[in-house]
Motif scaffolding. Structure first.
Motif, PDB file in Angstrom:
ATOM      1  N   UNK A 105      -0.184  -6.554   6.489  1.00  0.00           N
ATOM      2  CA  UNK A 105       0.615  -5.679   6.037  1.00  0.00           C
ATOM      3  C   UNK A 105       1.178  -4.715   7.148  1.00  0.00           C
ATOM      4  N   UNK A 108       1.257   1.926   7.606  1.00  0.00           N
ATOM      5  CA  UNK A 108       1.461   2.458   6.378  1.00  0.00           C
ATOM      6  C   UNK A 108       1.534   3.925   6.764  1.00  0.00           C
ATOM      7  N   UNK A 109       2.687   4.585   6.683  1.00  0.00           N
ATOM      8  CA  UNK A 109       2.563   6.177   6.732  1.00  0.00           C
ATOM      9  C   UNK A 109       3.988   6.569   6.474  1.00  0.00           C
ATOM     10  N   UNK A 110       4.099   7.810   5.779  1.00  0.00           N
ATOM     11  CA  UNK A 110       5.664   8.489   5.908  1.00  0.00           C
ATOM     12  C   UNK A 110       6.009   8.632   7.039  1.00  0.00           C
ATOM     13  N   UNK A 177      -3.458   9.110   6.840  1.00  0.00           N
ATOM     14  CA  UNK A 177      -2.211   8.881   7.824  1.00  0.00           C
ATOM     15  C   UNK A 177      -1.806  10.071   8.824  1.00  0.00           C
TER      16      UNK A 177
ATOM     17  N   UNK B  89       1.222   9.278   2.552  1.00  0.00           N
ATOM     18  CA  UNK B  89       1.211   7.959   2.897  1.00  0.00           C
ATOM     19  C   UNK B  89       1.723   7.242   1.423  1.00  0.00           C
ATOM     20  N   UNK B  90       3.283   7.448   1.222  1.00  0.00           N
ATOM     21  CA  UNK B  90       3.739   7.369  -0.151  1.00  0.00           C
ATOM     22  C   UNK B  90       3.515   5.737  -0.556  1.00  0.00           C
ATOM     23  N   UNK B  91       3.526   4.810   0.431  1.00  0.00           N
ATOM     24  CA  UNK B  91       3.164   3.428   0.111  1.00  0.00           C
ATOM     25  C   UNK B  91       1.905   3.096   0.419  1.00  0.00           C
ATOM     26  N   UNK B  92       1.073   2.691  -0.478  1.00  0.00           N
ATOM     27  CA  UNK B  92      -0.382   2.449   0.018  1.00  0.00           C
ATOM     28  C   UNK B  92      -0.656   1.213   0.171  1.00  0.00           C
ATOM     29  N   UNK B  93      -1.869   0.775   0.850  1.00  0.00           N
ATOM     30  CA  UNK B  93      -2.207  -0.711   1.142  1.00  0.00           C
ATOM     31  C   UNK B  93      -2.491  -1.297   0.032  1.00  0.00           C
TER      32      UNK B  93
END
Ligand code: SF4
Ligand code: FES
Lengths: 251, 213
Positions: A105, A108-110, A177, B89-93
């Motif tokens: 993946x 992931x962070x805004x 994050x 973190x709007x989209x999580x793992x």
């Protein structure tokens, strides 16, 4: 030396440039030499995809020797994979077993908007550097080497902090994050040296403000960052950043 | 005053608020615990402790108002940080795994915190906001802990407090900037000791009162 080969199942995050959300897609990685790095394994998979007329997996990389900070992905839930102090380009396939399923993946962070597949835009880290991650030097002749004496201990501490390659794994690994480990490494490395002291107060404030403005989360001392950092940056740097920040706010 | 608001707006400023108010609660817990330990010395010792405490009434009032003020700050800042961190973190793992940094305490801070808030309210209703001319604190404790659900709830709640403290204590030093390779192990050790003291010292009180006294 005859190397072993293994077969793997990959589940890779695929998301086009215009797609609002992506999905995990499954691929087979066949006859992967255990001497390959993770990125070389992805190269092999991409070759197969290209031959089959499919879009190859987009991922970032540059030096492939663990020093530039370009590469990175979350492998089975771990930033840069499960090995300690290792970048993705230095993660070798011998750490995987034949028949393993590997989920890949992006960070992931805004603050790291996704560009494509595993590629994210990390220019937020550049914005933080632009806010204060430098020293101002008047132009002129190069100063004499060793004109400013620096003790071995200080030099070593500064160098430890300067080892940060700006990969963003700390942000990816942080449950919040947060970019505190990155910012603390940059602030520490300059604040420890006499050349960095004159601007230290302004720097700490400006970089923390830039970090907050970029949309990173707040540090809650989970310490996942130091566990994942490929350069072994310690949260001792975060404590130092806090001190620098308070000093500048209260003075 | 500008610097003050700038400090509070910054992520590190909010951390500082959590750390300072948290430190106050750690001190309070310790004092509360030392007082309550008189219970293990029997009813008379405990009641004399309560009397001595009431002799200090003006100080107690100030401390109460201070703690209430700190609680408001701790709870609101904590909730704000929790909410902001979810947004970050709007989209999580799809796959989540620990690298070894996270602990039970650190991973559950917001949840244990909210639970403790509820527990403190119940606790105050049981022992503080009662008619003290009608019954002594000891009687209130007797009636409360004669009910098994209360015994279980209090014991569980105290363990939750210990879990919260297990992350909160060392974490507050880190936030204040007091992290040094030489002293951090000692601070972490103290945190573990404090958590265990809280869990054991407070935790046995309900059982002790309801079954052994
Ligand atoms: S602190 Fe470590 S994990 Fe974070 S950007 Fe620097 S090298 Fe990468
Ligand atoms: S590609 Fe340069 S660090 Fe991995």
């Amino acid at each position: 030396m005859i190397s072993k080969t293994i077969n793997l199942t990959l589940k890779v995050w695929r998301q086009g440039r215009k797609e609002p959300i992506g999905r995990l897609e499954t691929y087979q990685a066949k006859d992967i030499s255990t001497d390959m790095s993770f990125l070389e394994m992805l190269d092999v998979v991409n070759e197969d995809l290209t031959k089959a007329g499919k879009e190859p997996i987009a991922f970032d990389h540059d030096c492939r020797e663990g020093i530039c900070g370009m590469c990175g992905a979350v492998i089975n839930g771990r930033a840069h994979g499960q090995e300690k102090k290792t970048t993705l380009c230095q993660l070798h396939m011998r750490h995987f077993k034949d028949g393993d399923t590997i989920v890949v993946e992006p960070w992931r962070a805004r603050a790291f908007p996704l560009v494509k597949d595993l590629v994210v835009d990390r220019s937020a880290l550049d914005k933080i550097i632009m806010a204060g991650g430098y020293i101002s030097a008047n132009a002129g002749g190069a100063p004499d080497a060793n004109a400013i004496p620096i003790s071995k201990e200080v030099a070593e501490n500064a160098f430890n902090a300067a080892a940060c390659i700006g990969c963003g794994a700390c942000v990816a690994a942080c449950p919040n994050a947060s970019a505190m480990l990155f910012v603390s490494a940059k602030v520490s490395h300059l604040a420890l040296l006499p050349q960095g002291r004159p601007e230290a107060a302004r720097r700490a404030r400006a970089m923390v403000q830039a970090m907050d403005a970029c949309g990173f989360g707040n540090c809650s001392n989970e310490t996942e960052c130091e566990a994942e950092c490929p350069k072994g940056i310690s949260i001792v740097e975060i404590a130092r950043l806090n001190r620098e920040f308070f000093k500048s706010e209260f003075s | 005053m500008n610097w003050f608001f700038e400090l509070l707006r910054a992520s590190i400023g909010k951390k500082l608020l959590m750390a300072l108010t948290g430190l106050a609660f750690c001190l309070f817990l310790l004092i509360h615990l030392i007082g309550n330990l008189t219970l293990y010395g029997g009813k008379d010792l405990f009641l004399s402790y309560v009397d001595h405490l009431h002799a200090l009434d003006p100080i107690i009032r100030v401390a109460e108002i201070g703690l209430l003020f700190f609680a408001v700050i701790h709870v609101f800042t904590g909730l704000l940080l929790f909410w902001q961190n979810l947004q970050a973190r709007p989209v999580r793992y799809q796959v989540n795994k620990n690298a070894g940094g996270r602990t039970l305490g650190s991973a559950t801070m917001p949840y244990t915190g909210i639970f403790i808030l509820g527990f403190v309210v119940v606790h105050l209703l049981n022992f503080h906001f009662i008619d003290h001319s009608q019954q002594s604190v000891f009687q209130a404790m007797d009636t409360t802990f004669s009910l098994l659900p209360y015994v279980i709830f209090y014991t569980f709640a105290v363990i939750v407090v210990a879990v919260h403290v297990s992350h909160g204590f060392w974490s507050l030093f880190q936030t204040l900037g007091a992290n040094h390779i030489k002293y951090m192990p000692a601070i972490k050790g103290l945190g573990v000791v404090l958590s265990l003291l809280v869990a054991a010292g407070f935790g046995f009180i309900p059982v002790y009162v309801s079954f052994l006294m």
